[in-house]
Every structure is written in C-alpha cells, then in structure tokens.
Design a protein around this motif. Structure first.
Motif, PDB file in Angstrom:
ATOM      1  N   THR A 255       0.833  -1.197   0.000  1.00 62.86           N
ATOM      2  CA  THR A 255       0.000   0.000   0.000  1.00 62.86           C
ATOM      3  C   THR A 255       0.872   1.253   0.000  1.00 62.86           C
ATOM      4  O   THR A 255       0.538   2.254  -0.657  1.00 62.86           O
ATOM      5  CB  THR A 255      -0.932   0.006   1.221  1.00 62.86           C
ATOM      6  OG1 THR A 255      -1.682  -1.202   1.252  1.00 62.86           O
ATOM      7  CG2 THR A 255      -1.892   1.180   1.170  1.00 62.86           C
ATOM      8  N   HIS A 258       1.881   1.791  -3.497  1.00 65.81           N
ATOM      9  CA  HIS A 258       0.773   2.384  -4.249  1.00 65.81           C
ATOM     10  C   HIS A 258       0.637   3.870  -3.938  1.00 65.81           C
ATOM     11  O   HIS A 258       0.376   4.682  -4.845  1.00 65.81           O
ATOM     12  CB  HIS A 258      -0.534   1.665  -3.898  1.00 65.81           C
ATOM     13  CG  HIS A 258      -0.571   0.235  -4.329  1.00 65.81           C
ATOM     14  ND1 HIS A 258      -1.469  -0.673  -3.809  1.00 65.81           N
ATOM     15  CD2 HIS A 258       0.181  -0.454  -5.230  1.00 65.81           C
ATOM     16  CE1 HIS A 258      -1.266  -1.856  -4.378  1.00 65.81           C
ATOM     17  NE2 HIS A 258      -0.275  -1.746  -5.234  1.00 65.81           N
ATOM     18  N   ALA A 284      -2.926  -2.234 -10.385  1.00 68.38           N
ATOM     19  CA  ALA A 284      -2.202  -2.913  -9.312  1.00 68.38           C
ATOM     20  C   ALA A 284      -2.427  -4.413  -9.462  1.00 68.38           C
ATOM     21  O   ALA A 284      -3.542  -4.864  -9.735  1.00 68.38           O
ATOM     22  CB  ALA A 284      -2.685  -2.437  -7.949  1.00 68.38           C
TER      23      ALA A 284
END
Length: 636
Positions: A255, A258, A284
């Motif tokens: 995360t 990202h 993703a």
C-alpha cells in the motif's frame, strides 16, 4: 545451443480435454497478439544450483511434474465458437535444452529466450534452459521461461519447490494428479455470478480525465523501439522502517508503494497545472488466489491479474488519509480478484456512458506489482535443508518478469538480504531510458523518505522533497489504430477492418458505408508507405475479439498479404481464423467499392475467405533461440 533433450510428444492415449480460456487469459493473448516476439507477458525465473546435478534425475523429476500438473500440459485448442479454448493434453515431455558452452553468452541467451515467440498451440508452455558458461564456479544456471497466459510467477515458484522434492525422491512421483488444477479453476469461474462484480467495477473504474502516467506528455512521434529496464534498491534498514511506518498507519508495504505511485501521478498533474483534486489511476497486481476455491493458493496456472486503482489526490491531503483510502480500496476489490482488466474495461464502458465515448474510462498506462514471498525461505521452505544434506544449495530464484503491455511497469520484491528491489520496465517508444530511470529513482527516494519523522505529513510537503527534480517526459504515443467509418448496427454484430493497399489515397474506403448494408462496424487504418502493419488492424479488431464477436478483414487488391498475416496471427492466438475478402482496385471510383461490398457480403455468409481459405498455422517444433547480438542490460 544443443537441443539434445529438447523434445515434444503428446502420446496416443485419451484426447485432450477442452477447457474454456478465462477472461484473464484472453486479455493476455490479446496483448501478445499485437506484438508477438516482443517479450510481452514472457516471464522468466533464474536459479543458480551449486553442487552435483544428476541429469537423469533432473529430467525424471520434471517429467513427474508434467504428468501430475495439468497446467504444464495445457495449450490452445481449435475454438468451438468465437473465443479461445484451452486443452489439457494427456502426456507431454518437458522442454529441456542445454546451453552449448561454445555458443552465445548467457545474457544473450536469456534475452533471446524472452523474445522467442511461443507456439501457443503446442502443450508445455514452460521452457527450461541449463547452462554453466560464465556462472560462478561449481554452479549451474537454470532458466525457466513461460507465457503468462498459461503460468504466473507464483505458479512457477511453486513448481520449483515441487520439482526439488521430486528430484530428492529420485524423480519418482509424489502422489497423483495435483488438484485443484486449471480445470477446477475454469469450472469455478463458470459458476460465478458477475452481476455484483459488474456493478462494483462500473462504479470503481477510473473516472474520465484521470492522470495515468507520472510524466508530462510531449507532442511528437514515438521514440525508439523496444523495452528498457531500470533498477533501484532499498536497504534492509530502510525496508524495516518502511514496514513499521506503514503498519503504524494500518497499511502494508504494498500500500505504501501504491501511495508513492499516486504521489508521482499527482506531481505530474500539478506540473501540468491541473486543478485540485486530481483523479489519478494505475493498475495494481492481485494474486487471483483470494477466491473461495479450496487449495487455490497452491494452484498452478494463470491467476495473477491487474486491476485499476483510482483515487482523488489534493495538495493538502494527509498521506495517512491517502494510505487509508488505498487500503480501503484493496479490501473492497478483494472479493473480485477473479475479474480481469478486460472485463472491467468492458463493464465500465457500458455503464451509462455516452455513445461518443467522451466519458469513457481512460486506458490505465502504468502497472504496480508487489511480489511477496520471493526470498529463499518462502520459495524453497524445508526442502532447502534436505538439499543441503544432499550437498546441494539453490540460491534464491531471480524473477525476470516479462514486458508488460503498458508504457511503464513497476515491480517490487524482497531479496535474500531483506532489501526491497524495485524494477522498472518501460516501453521506449513512450519513455526514454533516462526518464524511466529518473521515475524509478524518485519512487525509491519517496519510499525511503516517508518513514522519516521530519517528512511533512501532507501531499504537498512530501513532494517538496522532489523540488528542483524535473518531471519525466513521455511521448504522446502511436496514432489511433483505426478510424471508424460506421458503428455497428447492433451489439454483437462484429467488426470489419479494411486495410488500404500501399499507395492508395487516404479515405479510399470512405464511400463504402453507403454501399455495404451489413450490420458490422466498419473500421479502416492508415496507409503505410511500405505496406500495412498488421498490428494496427489487430488493435482495431481487439474490442470485437475480446467480446467474442465475429471479425472480418477486407480491402482492395494489394492488401491481401497484410490481410493474410493478420488472419494468421488471430488464429495463432486462439481465435477462429477470420474470413478475408479482397476485391477491387483503389482507383478512386465507385465501381471498386461496389465490388468490395459484394465480396464482403459473400465473406460474411461463407465461413471461408473469398480470396483464399483462411490459414490455420501449423504447430511445428519450436526452434532453438536465435543467436542475437549482445545488448546493454538496460534496453532491448
């Protein structure tokens, strides 16, 4: 290369069992359809083996795996309808080849293997190459090359563990057929109700106008051809700080990665002076194994997919809130890991969108992949101790992922020391090598800086770390593949792609919609000075092929060779060979258009071409990889 043990046999027992190709497999096949031999979706895994290696046991162990794992015996079959079909063959011998020490250097062979096109109708889409030239003393290098439409990286790592266990057992089978397998997965997919997934992704698809690449577009023709690579690494202490910082915000390392990519997308948007908040979007990777199928985590096949993530970012947004939003989205989409990017694109495009496509979701142009569990302990497990007792050591496998079908792909995995390796693969027609390397370096710098307590807590403050660093540039990309002369009269009618012959005037097919009254969409592509590039026609046909609609290729005299190549490529990737209709001469008059309209109507009525029977490519034994000149590591 010596091909002493490279062989192929399917046996004479039961007939291959048909399995419908999944939506994900169709996406991957469509990607390679446009650019065969470019290394798109050709994954590789490199292993260094220290100690004695018994060739007979090696072969026997791989034969055991081929006998017990259906994914290793799968290939494309002749389709029964308009969509590709797979077949599980009863018997396949492993494709094992040995590097000739007097041949090309190892780097050249690895590159050649990645670029060597797969014969997708031939079962056994895992190629194994052994070599010792240039290896550390006492080491044997083993290279696995596979097509993502049949195996993903997690599958190959699992197969490596199973092989090592079989090798330690003298190559003898360790049980019967491995289940679940690709047939069980196909059956599970067939029973899923897509209504909820369709509703979710119709809302969750990237909004119109989303920024999809963290670079400033510049006008002009595409740059150089091929793909390039860049690499960065976070040290183990940096990784430990990142992991602890992310956990403190209820997030994971993936995360955090990202979030960094969303920050770079926002930075490019701010440089282009877009107003806050800015929607940003990227793909993703998801494992595809978080599904309600018992044993899915051990299943060999193609499950890893990519799905879009989109978030609205503003300068004053706390980074903690960005992490929270991305974590929430990861949880929301966890129930739909089995949905492919192509399905999402189709559902979003049909969810109340305007007919002119102005509010259609943008194509997602970057991919972020986080590969957990690639360190040796996770890949080999207890089998490493058993190998050591036999005097053998196997280094952590090195992942050499295939080129993605997007301009930039960022992959991350942990190495044996606990560092985080970041690899960027880019399309050099869109991003120059220097810009791609700068982009990856910026991502690595932000990842290492986020845990620092001195780093500002909001988006604007974090991006101040990059003040004075230029925003990378990217080419506007290739021209649109096709010009639509007429939309389809009804859903499912299909598409006719018209290829202009060399030297024909622009707009030579513009009058055809008035003369041909079939329901199909009519599309044409630009004329090239040296003939028609099949890739442009294939891009124009891709939406219809993805939906399982009939397609046809037509044109005036002189376009026949390009039409034949296009039809062959479609058939080589699992779709029915499309009819071909060639008639008339491009002289600018109405007569040839009438002749072509009659030929198109006849081709639609007949399963055979009006110019020549469609050619179904044979499936010859795959040739040895060519000897190609060595190239620098950062480009191909």
């Amino acid at each position: 290369m010596s091909a002493a043990r490279q062989s192929f046999r399917t046996g004479t027992g039961p007939r291959p069992l048909p399995v419908p190709a999944s939506a994900l497999q169709r996406d991957l096949l469509l990607d390679t359809l446009e650019r065969p031999g470019a290394g798109i979706h050709a994954g590789q895994l490199l292993v260094r083996w220290y100690g004695p290696l018994d060739a007979a046991r090696f072969d026997a162990a791989w034969q055991t795996l081929h006998d017990t794992d259906a994914a290793l015996r799968t290939a494309l079959a002749d389709p029964a309808g308009e969509l590709p079909v797979m077949a599980v063959h009863p018997r396949v011998e492993p494709r094992i080849a040995h590097h000739d020490p007097g041949g090309p250097d190892w780097h050249t062979l690895v590159r050649a293997e990645r670029l060597r096109a797969f014969d997708l109708h031939r079962p056994g889409q895992l190629r194994i190459l052994l070599g010792a030239q240039g290896a550390p003393p006492g080491a044997t290098r083993i290279l696995f090359t596979y097509h993502h439409a049949f195996l993903d990286g997690r599958s190959v790592r699992g197969l490596l563990r199973a092989f090592l266990r079989a090798y330690l057992a003298d190559g003898r089978p360790l049980g019967g057929e491995r289940r679940p397998d690709v047939r069980d997965h196909a059956h599970w997919l067939s029973r899923q109700d897509t209504a909820a997934a369709r509703e979710f992704w119709s809302r969750a698809a990237p909004p119109p106008g989303a920024v999809t690449l963290p670079a400033l577009p510049v006008s002009g023709e595409p740059g150089r051809s091929g793909h390039g690579w860049s690499r960065e690494r976070l040290t183990p202490p940096e990784v430990a700080r990142l992991r602890a910082w992310a956990a403190g915000h209820g997030a994971t390392e993936s995360t955090a990665l990202h979030a960094v990519w969303a920050l770079l997308l926002y930075r490019a948007a701010a440089a282009a002076e877009l107003a806050d908040p800015v929607p940003v979007a990227f793909s993703a990777a998801v494992s595809g194994r978080g599904i309600a199928l018992a044993g899915a985590e051990l299943l060999s096949g193609t499950l890893r997919s990519s799905q879009p993530l989109s978030v609205r970012v503003r300068a004053s947004m706390p980074v903690a809130l960005l992490l929270e939003e991305l974590s929430r989205q990861a949880l929301d989409r966890a129930a739909y890991e089995w949905v492919s990017a192509g399905q999402i694109e189709q559902w979003a495009a049909g969810a109340g969108r305007r007919e002119d496509g102005a509010d259609a979701p943008p194509p997602v142009e970057s991919l972020v992949v986080f590969e957990p569990g690639t360190a040796n302990a996770a890949v080999l497990g207890p089998v490493a101790d058993e190998l050591a007792e036999a005097g053998v050591r196997v280094d952590p496998p090195e992942v050499i992922d295939g080129h993605a079908a997007v301009p930039f792909a960022l992959a991350a995995h942990h190495d044996a020391e606990g560092g985080l390796v970041l690899t960027g693969g880019h399309d050099r027609a869109r991003l120059a090598d220097a810009d791609a390397a700068a982009l990856l370096a910026q991502a690595a710098m932000l990842l290492s800086a986020l845990p620092d307590p001195r780093t500002a807590p909001d988006v604007a403050g974090v991006l101040e770390l990059l003040d004075g660093v230029p925003v990378p540039r990217l080419s506007s990309g290739p021209p649109a593949p096709a010009r639509i002369l007429r939309a389809a009269a009804r859903p499912g009618a299909g598409t006719i792609c018209l290829l202009p012959p060399p030297g024909s005037p622009p707009g030579c097919y513009d009058g055809l919609p008035e003369l041909y009254d079939g329901p199909q969409a009519l599309a044409t592509v630009a004329t090239l000075p040296d003939g028609q590039d099949p890739a442009r026609c294939l891009r124009a046909l891709r939406p219809a092929l993805a939906r399982g609609e009939p397609v046809l290729i037509g044109g005036f005299s002189g376009a026949g060779e390009a039409a034949r190549q296009t039809a062959e490529r479609v058939a080589a990737h699992g779709w029915p060979p499309p009819p071909v209709a060639i008639a008339g001469v491009a002289d600018g008059g109405p007569g040839p258009l009438r002749t072509l309209a009659i030929a198109l109507a006849a081709a639609v009525r007949s399963p055979r071409s009006t110019s020549a029977p469609p050619v179904r490519p044979a499936s010859p034994a795959s040739p040895a990889p060519p000897s190609v000149p060595s190239v620098p590591n950062h480009q191909e």
